[in-house]
Design a protein around this motif. Structure first.
Motif, PDB file in Angstrom:
ATOM      1  N   LYS A 152      15.040  -7.814   4.423  1.00 22.22           N
ATOM      2  CA  LYS A 152      13.572  -7.863   4.583  1.00 22.22           C
ATOM      3  C   LYS A 152      12.892  -7.613   3.242  1.00 22.22           C
ATOM      4  O   LYS A 152      11.712  -7.910   3.067  1.00 22.22           O
TER       5      LYS A 152
ATOM      6  N   ARG B 114      12.538 -16.919   0.064  1.00 21.15           N
ATOM      7  CA  ARG B 114      12.155 -16.718   1.456  1.00 21.15           C
ATOM      8  C   ARG B 114      12.593 -17.901   2.326  1.00 21.15           C
ATOM      9  O   ARG B 114      12.400 -19.056   1.962  1.00 21.15           O
ATOM     10  N   GLY B 115      13.198 -17.585   3.436  1.00 25.65           N
ATOM     11  CA  GLY B 115      13.577 -18.613   4.405  1.00 25.65           C
ATOM     12  C   GLY B 115      13.157 -18.173   5.797  1.00 25.65           C
ATOM     13  O   GLY B 115      12.593 -17.092   5.971  1.00 25.65           O
ATOM     14  N   THR B 116      13.452 -19.000   6.782  1.00 27.36           N
ATOM     15  CA  THR B 116      13.082 -18.677   8.171  1.00 27.36           C
ATOM     16  C   THR B 116      14.345 -18.609   9.026  1.00 27.36           C
ATOM     17  O   THR B 116      15.177 -19.517   8.972  1.00 27.36           O
TER      18      THR B 116
ATOM     19  N   LYS C 186      16.451 -19.286  11.993  1.00 25.62           N
ATOM     20  CA  LYS C 186      16.384 -20.247  13.100  1.00 25.62           C
ATOM     21  C   LYS C 186      17.228 -19.769  14.283  1.00 25.62           C
ATOM     22  O   LYS C 186      16.784 -19.790  15.409  1.00 25.62           O
TER      23      LYS C 186
ATOM     24  N   ILE D 215      19.549 -20.104   8.551  1.00 27.22           N
ATOM     25  CA  ILE D 215      18.272 -19.908   7.859  1.00 27.22           C
ATOM     26  C   ILE D 215      17.754 -21.237   7.331  1.00 27.22           C
ATOM     27  O   ILE D 215      18.478 -21.937   6.609  1.00 27.22           O
ATOM     28  N   GLU D 216      16.531 -21.552   7.669  1.00 30.83           N
ATOM     29  CA  GLU D 216      15.887 -22.737   7.085  1.00 30.83           C
ATOM     30  C   GLU D 216      15.334 -22.347   5.715  1.00 30.83           C
ATOM     31  O   GLU D 216      14.572 -21.381   5.607  1.00 30.83           O
TER      32      GLU D 216
ATOM     33  N   ASN E 145      20.141 -26.345   6.558  1.00 31.29           N
ATOM     34  CA  ASN E 145      20.018 -24.913   6.830  1.00 31.29           C
ATOM     35  C   ASN E 145      21.209 -24.144   6.290  1.00 31.29           C
ATOM     36  O   ASN E 145      22.342 -24.623   6.338  1.00 31.29           O
TER      37      ASN E 145
ATOM     38  N   GLU F  32      14.934 -14.145  15.611  1.00 27.52           N
ATOM     39  CA  GLU F  32      14.780 -15.590  15.419  1.00 27.52           C
ATOM     40  C   GLU F  32      13.294 -15.910  15.222  1.00 27.52           C
ATOM     41  O   GLU F  32      12.456 -15.368  15.933  1.00 27.52           O
ATOM     42  N   GLY F  33      12.997 -16.736  14.228  1.00 23.78           N
ATOM     43  CA  GLY F  33      11.602 -17.081  13.921  1.00 23.78           C
ATOM     44  C   GLY F  33      11.022 -16.241  12.786  1.00 23.78           C
ATOM     45  O   GLY F  33      10.005 -16.605  12.202  1.00 23.78           O
ATOM     46  N   ASP F  34      11.668 -15.121  12.449  1.00 27.84           N
ATOM     47  CA  ASP F  34      11.182 -14.256  11.353  1.00 27.84           C
ATOM     48  C   ASP F  34      11.352 -14.926   9.999  1.00 27.84           C
ATOM     49  O   ASP F  34      12.269 -15.722   9.810  1.00 27.84           O
ATOM     50  N   GLU F  35      10.510 -14.535   9.059  1.00 24.11           N
ATOM     51  CA  GLU F  35      10.746 -14.899   7.662  1.00 24.11           C
ATOM     52  C   GLU F  35      11.652 -13.826   7.059  1.00 24.11           C
ATOM     53  O   GLU F  35      11.548 -12.644   7.427  1.00 24.11           O
TER      54      GLU F  35
END
Ligand SMILES: Nc1ncnc2c1ncn2[C@@H]1O[C@H](COP(=O)(O)OP(=O)(O)OP(=O)(O)O)[C@@H](O)[C@H]1O
Ligand SMILES: [Mg+2]
Length: 374
Positions: free
Chosen positions: A302, A310-312, A314, A327-328, A337, A351-354
């Motif tokens: 984090k 930074r990625g997202t 998935k 991670i996207e 990814n 899931e969905g977090d940066e």
């Protein structure tokens, strides 16, 4: 006595004089040691079956030579090569008992009856089918795994110089396949017959083979033990076929005899990589490169810093001893990814977090972008 198998500049061009020639094997040269369990692995259409069939003499080669030990077998017909072969489809004779299926190769060789009985009994014990042999049914009354054992017994019974297995486990369910991998290793080590095992499944090849050759479009890309190929892949294709490799797009900033330094595209992040992990021909400043890290050579956090991207998140998959994060990444860094493996579940990551992605810099490799795709 086990024999080595050597390929010298073997080429195979199907339909050579026709309208649509296919260059299925390109200058294949390597040696399989006596008693070795050797895997040919690569994606569909890369030439595995062609090489195996050429080894058996079922396919003529367009140029080059093949040897068993010191003997040039390039033009020797299949029935004089003393080869055992096992196919994906088992290819057992349904109208014969399992005894007769296994005995077939001995009958053809006019072996006396009492020796046939002895050899079939021995080899059925070797593959763990002694009980089934007492009942002696037709192969159609056996399970898939048992039928595959009969096929292996049939190929081994006349003590072949070389055993060839083409995707022998492909028709079995996943659990049985894993079990049979170990069985094939056990049987091969017990008999010490030089064996070539073909599969398109890299995990199977790594589990079964003493050594592996990775083929791509008819070319041998690299040969080594599972560990060699996993730890020191020589190009981007091998690195991402034997295990997973995540690639950052990048460029070369500097090169010395000892190190190369590369920058991740559109960032100020640089990595310094020892020369032994720089897989570029003639590297020079400004070259476009791929910066490669295996799932366990990257990590997420984090915490943001100058070295993170930074990625997202998935997908999060709990896989027993580790947790895989898909991670996207920003598209200019990677359109594919990333897969990042962490020792434990990161409690605060959903899931969905940066999330911030980091490299373990001392593990990273550099590759040429050529031929990255499978
Ligand atoms: N009899 C043939 N005539 C023409 N081309 C062929 C012939 N057999 C194979 N090929 C071609 O040669 C190439 C290598 O085929 P091969 O069967 O050796 O691949 P493979 O690695 O065994 O693939 P798979 O994993 O799908 O079994 C492919 O491009 C295939 O289309
Ligand atoms: Mg094949």
């Amino acid at each position: 006595m086990s024999k080595s198998v050597t390929y010298q500049n073997v080429n195979k061009i199907y339909d050579e004089k026709g309208k649509n020639p296919v260059h299925a094997l390109k200058d294949v040269s390597f040696t399989i040691e006596p008693g070795e369990l050797f895997c040919l692995v690569g994606p569909s259409g890369c030439g595995k079956t062609t090489l195996l069939r050429a080894t058996a003499g079922l396919e003529t080669i367009s140029s080059g030579k093949m040897f068993y030990g010191d003997v040039d077998i390039s033009t020797i017909p299949p029935y004089r090569r003393n080869i055992g072969m096992v196919f994906q489809s088992f290819a057992l004779y349904p109208h014969m008992t399992i005894f007769e299926n296994v005995a077939y190769g001995l009958r053809v060789r006019k072996v006396p009856k009492d020796i046939v009985k002895k050899k079939v009994t021995e080899v059925m014990e070797l593959v763990g089918l002694q009980e089934e042999l007492k009942r002696n049914p037709s192969p159609t009354a056996l399970s898939g795994g048992q039928q595959q054992r009969v096929a292996i017994a049939r190929a081994l019974v006349y003590d072949p110089d070389v055993l060839l297995l083409d995707e022998p486990l492909a028709n079995l369910d996943a659990k049985l396949r894993r079990y049979m991998r170990a069985e094939i290793r056990r049987i091969q080590k017990q008999t010490n017959i030089t064996t070539i095992f073909v599969t398109h499944d890299q995990e199977e090849a790594m589990a079964v083979g003493d050594r592996l050759a990775v083929l791509r479009k008819g070319v041998v890309e690299q040969i080594g033990t599972s560990d060699d190929l996993y730890s020191s892949p020589q190009n981007a294709f091998v690195s991402n076929f034997i295990g997973k490799m995540n690639f950052y797009n990048g460029s070369l900033v500097s090169v010395t005899d000892e190190f190369a330094e590369a920058k991740v595209d559109t960032t100020e992040i640089t990595v310094r990589v020892p020369r032994s992990r720089v897989h570029l021909e003639d590297p020079s400043k400004g070259d476009i490169v791929l910066i490669g890290g295996r799932p366990e050579q990257l990590y997420i956090s984090k915490e943001k810093s100058n070295n993170s991207i930074r990625g997202t998140v998935k997908i999060i998959q709990h896989l027993g001893s580790f947790v895989r994060y898909e991670i996207e990444m920003p598209p200019e860094i990677s359109k594919i990814n990333f897969e990042i493996d962490m020792d434990s579940l990161q409690k605060d990551v959903k899931e969905g977090d940066e999330i911030e992605v980091y490299m373990k810099e001392d593990k990273i490799s550099l590759f040429s972008p050529d031929g990255r795709e499978l």
